[in-house]
Design a protein around this motif. Sequence first.
Motif, PDB file in Angstrom:
ATOM      1  N   LEU A 193       0.840  -1.205   0.000  1.00 51.68           N
ATOM      2  CA  LEU A 193       0.000   0.000   0.000  1.00 51.68           C
ATOM      3  C   LEU A 193       0.876   1.256   0.000  1.00 51.68           C
ATOM      4  O   LEU A 193       0.630   2.206  -0.746  1.00 51.68           O
ATOM      5  N   THR A 194       1.886   1.258   0.874  1.00 53.18           N
ATOM      6  CA  THR A 194       2.759   2.430   0.933  1.00 53.18           C
ATOM      7  C   THR A 194       3.590   2.567  -0.340  1.00 53.18           C
ATOM      8  O   THR A 194       3.840   3.674  -0.813  1.00 53.18           O
ATOM      9  N   SER A 206       2.249   8.972  -6.329  1.00 53.19           N
ATOM     10  CA  SER A 206       2.650  10.353  -6.071  1.00 53.19           C
ATOM     11  C   SER A 206       3.778  10.782  -7.009  1.00 53.19           C
ATOM     12  O   SER A 206       3.954  11.950  -7.267  1.00 53.19           O
ATOM     13  N   SER A 207       4.554   9.934  -7.512  1.00 54.17           N
ATOM     14  CA  SER A 207       5.679  10.348  -8.327  1.00 54.17           C
ATOM     15  C   SER A 207       5.263  10.662  -9.682  1.00 54.17           C
ATOM     16  O   SER A 207       4.644  10.741 -10.481  1.00 54.17           O
TER      17      SER A 207
END
Length: 143
Positions: free
Chosen positions: A134-135, A142-143
């Motif tokens: 998940l992380t 996000s990138s």
Amino acid sequence: MITSTRRVSPDKSEVRIAFSLDDTSDVKDEESRPQTCPDLEQRLQPVPPCVSLRESVHVYKEHCRMAREFHQVKHEIAVLEDRKRKLLAELVEDEKVAMEIARLEEEFCRLTEENRTLMTVHNERAQQLETLCLTDGTRQDSS
């Protein structure tokens, strides 16, 4: 063979007695006599009675009865000793089985506990993996 001749009185006839120290006919008769109770020692065998004496016959019958009882008791003892041997063998076998059962129960408990620990570790690692996925997924987004 020893022979003795003697006149008891002048008006009586001679009495002649003969015996031999080598004569074993009495012993042979004793040994050849059929045993009433074959499992009894020779010296314990009932001696045939003097049939003219009622007491002798009674003693002989009593001796034979006691010899039969002795044989029966001896047989019962042998049967019971055999049963005892079998029961002791079963007891030894049962004790071995009981020890094996105890060992297996102990091993089962140990393995059950080890399984719980492994399941807990597995669940923890699965959660960690899920969290990492998940992380890692949010980082890539996000990138």
